[in-house]
Scaffold this motif. Structure first.
Motif, PDB file in Angstrom:
ATOM      1  N   LEU A 171     -21.948 -15.160   5.971  1.00 26.74           N
ATOM      2  CA  LEU A 171     -20.883 -15.827   5.698  1.00 26.74           C
ATOM      3  C   LEU A 171     -20.530 -16.709   7.245  1.00 26.74           C
ATOM      4  CD1 LEU A 171     -18.666 -12.896   5.064  1.00 26.74           C
ATOM      5  CD2 LEU A 171     -19.375 -14.344   3.189  1.00 26.74           C
ATOM      6  N   GLU A 172     -20.035 -17.934   6.817  1.00 23.14           N
ATOM      7  CA  GLU A 172     -19.894 -18.599   7.973  1.00 23.14           C
ATOM      8  C   GLU A 172     -18.445 -19.153   8.093  1.00 23.14           C
ATOM      9  OE1 GLU A 172     -22.472 -21.872  10.738  1.00 23.14           O
ATOM     10  OE2 GLU A 172     -22.095 -22.304   8.544  1.00 23.14           O
ATOM     11  N   GLY A 173     -17.645 -18.820   9.053  1.00 19.27           N
ATOM     12  CA  GLY A 173     -16.507 -19.158   9.069  1.00 19.27           C
ATOM     13  C   GLY A 173     -15.477 -18.297  10.402  1.00 19.27           C
ATOM     14  N   THR A 174     -14.304 -18.110   9.923  1.00 19.06           N
ATOM     15  CA  THR A 174     -13.543 -17.572  10.899  1.00 19.06           C
ATOM     16  C   THR A 174     -13.030 -16.219  10.521  1.00 19.06           C
ATOM     17  OG1 THR A 174     -12.405 -19.743  11.384  1.00 19.06           O
ATOM     18  CG2 THR A 174     -11.013 -18.011  12.209  1.00 19.06           C
ATOM     19  N   ALA A 175     -12.992 -15.215  11.528  1.00 20.68           N
ATOM     20  CA  ALA A 175     -12.620 -13.835  11.282  1.00 20.68           C
ATOM     21  C   ALA A 175     -11.333 -13.464  12.271  1.00 20.68           C
ATOM     22  CB  ALA A 175     -13.941 -12.818  11.696  1.00 20.68           C
ATOM     23  N   GLU A 176     -10.547 -12.576  11.699  1.00 19.89           N
ATOM     24  CA  GLU A 176      -9.453 -11.968  12.790  1.00 19.89           C
ATOM     25  C   GLU A 176      -9.029 -10.669  12.132  1.00 19.89           C
ATOM     26  OE1 GLU A 176      -5.645 -14.299  12.206  1.00 19.89           O
ATOM     27  OE2 GLU A 176      -6.233 -15.155  10.387  1.00 19.89           O
ATOM     28  N   ARG A 177      -8.454  -9.954  12.819  1.00 21.90           N
ATOM     29  CA  ARG A 177      -7.713  -8.736  12.427  1.00 21.90           C
ATOM     30  C   ARG A 177      -6.351  -9.178  12.213  1.00 21.90           C
ATOM     31  NH1 ARG A 177      -9.597  -4.398  12.449  1.00 21.90           N
ATOM     32  NH2 ARG A 177     -11.380  -3.517  13.388  1.00 21.90           N
ATOM     33  N   LYS A 178      -5.736  -8.611  10.895  1.00 21.47           N
ATOM     34  CA  LYS A 178      -4.720  -9.147  10.238  1.00 21.47           C
ATOM     35  C   LYS A 178      -4.086  -7.740   9.698  1.00 21.47           C
ATOM     36  CE  LYS A 178      -2.616 -12.106   6.828  1.00 21.47           C
ATOM     37  NZ  LYS A 178      -2.805 -12.841   5.830  1.00 21.47           N
ATOM     38  N   VAL A 179      -2.798  -7.672   9.585  1.00 20.88           N
ATOM     39  CA  VAL A 179      -1.999  -6.811   8.836  1.00 20.88           C
ATOM     40  C   VAL A 179      -1.815  -7.151   7.413  1.00 20.88           C
ATOM     41  CG1 VAL A 179      -0.085  -5.383   8.623  1.00 20.88           C
ATOM     42  CG2 VAL A 179      -0.912  -5.589  10.999  1.00 20.88           C
ATOM     43  N   THR A 180      -2.244  -6.591   6.526  1.00 23.37           N
ATOM     44  CA  THR A 180      -2.027  -6.879   5.066  1.00 23.37           C
ATOM     45  C   THR A 180      -1.160  -6.109   4.391  1.00 23.37           C
ATOM     46  OG1 THR A 180      -4.465  -7.220   4.915  1.00 23.37           O
ATOM     47  CG2 THR A 180      -3.510  -7.411   2.888  1.00 23.37           C
ATOM     48  N   SER A 181      -0.115  -6.866   3.747  1.00 26.13           N
ATOM     49  CA  SER A 181       1.376  -6.244   3.269  1.00 26.13           C
ATOM     50  C   SER A 181       0.960  -5.266   2.034  1.00 26.13           C
ATOM     51  CB  SER A 181       2.301  -7.442   2.886  1.00 26.13           C
ATOM     52  OG  SER A 181       1.839  -7.968   1.567  1.00 26.13           O
ATOM     53  N   ILE A 182       1.703  -4.466   1.864  1.00 31.68           N
ATOM     54  CA  ILE A 182       1.678  -3.734   0.377  1.00 31.68           C
ATOM     55  C   ILE A 182       1.404  -4.451  -0.807  1.00 31.68           C
ATOM     56  CG2 ILE A 182       2.675  -1.858  -0.889  1.00 31.68           C
ATOM     57  CD1 ILE A 182       3.927  -0.868   1.633  1.00 31.68           C
ATOM     58  N   ASP A 183       2.252  -5.497  -0.751  1.00 38.22           N
ATOM     59  CA  ASP A 183       2.267  -6.359  -2.139  1.00 38.22           C
ATOM     60  C   ASP A 183       0.897  -7.136  -2.257  1.00 38.22           C
ATOM     61  OD1 ASP A 183       4.730  -5.586  -2.836  1.00 38.22           O
ATOM     62  OD2 ASP A 183       5.694  -7.276  -1.823  1.00 38.22           O
ATOM     63  N   GLU A 184       0.509  -7.663  -1.003  1.00 42.65           N
ATOM     64  CA  GLU A 184      -0.831  -8.491  -1.023  1.00 42.65           C
ATOM     65  C   GLU A 184      -1.815  -7.569  -1.419  1.00 42.65           C
ATOM     66  OE1 GLU A 184      -3.119 -11.752   1.612  1.00 42.65           O
ATOM     67  OE2 GLU A 184      -1.545 -10.524   2.464  1.00 42.65           O
ATOM     68  N   GLN A 185      -1.962  -6.301  -0.595  1.00 41.91           N
ATOM     69  CA  GLN A 185      -3.198  -5.211  -1.122  1.00 41.91           C
ATOM     70  C   GLN A 185      -3.149  -5.038  -2.837  1.00 41.91           C
ATOM     71  OE1 GLN A 185      -3.642  -1.741   1.292  1.00 41.91           O
ATOM     72  NE2 GLN A 185      -1.851  -2.866   2.674  1.00 41.91           N
ATOM     73  N   LYS A 186      -1.816  -4.912  -3.374  1.00 41.48           N
ATOM     74  CA  LYS A 186      -1.607  -4.435  -4.823  1.00 41.48           C
ATOM     75  C   LYS A 186      -2.138  -5.655  -5.664  1.00 41.48           C
ATOM     76  CE  LYS A 186       2.009  -0.882  -4.468  1.00 41.48           C
ATOM     77  NZ  LYS A 186       2.950  -0.345  -5.161  1.00 41.48           N
ATOM     78  N   HIS A 187      -1.678  -6.927  -5.004  1.00 39.28           N
ATOM     79  CA  HIS A 187      -2.302  -8.074  -5.837  1.00 39.28           C
ATOM     80  C   HIS A 187      -3.801  -8.128  -5.963  1.00 39.28           C
ATOM     81  CE1 HIS A 187      -2.479 -12.383  -7.239  1.00 39.28           C
ATOM     82  NE2 HIS A 187      -3.459 -12.514  -6.177  1.00 39.28           N
TER      83      HIS A 187
END
Length: 171
Positions: free
Chosen positions: A122-138
């Protein structure tokens, strides 16, 4: 005579709409393909980036050191899941058997579900991020996870998120 012209115009309009709908329906779902070695998606991956690709473990360490975001990085890893609806995201296995999430930059390209189990760069951008409950469920719903697993998501999760400019199958 006017009646025949109106009838003809209506018939042409209806058939045009029918064909347009058929074409748009074909666009839904991941692209077809076997994801064989050398296949590239998006902007692809330049050979110099491919040879310098780092492991997921090294990416994690780099993110901790470089203030939670790294741009222009190439990472090599095994695909564990692909969005069943459109092929618009995938997950990569980490060394500790967890996963990190990959989206396609600007929603500009999709990948086939055949990518599951393949090793990619993969080539691109990486970051540490907090993923919300709703987004995880989606995303769990997109992956067609069992409802019990979706219901078990109760807390936000800090994780590596990757936005890919390009992806190349390497194994």
């Amino acid at each position: 005579m006017k009646f025949k012209a109106i009838l003809f115009a209506a018939a042409v309009s209806v058939s045009t709409l029918a064909f347009a709908q058929e074409t748009s329906q074909k666009k839904f779902g991941p692209p077809e393909g076997n994801a064989i070695v050398g296949d590239a998606y998006g902007a692809g991956v330049v050979s110099t980036s491919e040879s310098k690709a780092i492991t997921v473990d090294k990416l994690s360490k780099k993110l901790k050191k470089d203030n939670k975001k790294v741009e222009g990085v190439a990472v090599k890893g095994k695909v564990t899941d692909v969005c069943e609806k459109k092929g618009c995201w995938l997950t990569i296995q980490t060394e500790d058997n967890s996963q990190f999430f990959v989206k396609m930059k600007d929603y500009a390209f999709f990948v086939p579900t055949a990518l599951k189990g393949k090793t990619v760069v993969l080539e691109g951008t990486a970051e540490r991020k907090v993923t919300s409950i709703d987004e995880q469920k989606h995303y769990a719903e997109d992956a067609k996870k069992p409802q019990a697993e979706i219901d078990a998501i109760k807390t936000p999760k800090e994780e590596i998120r990757f936005v890919a400019n390009g992806i190349k199958v390497v194994n």
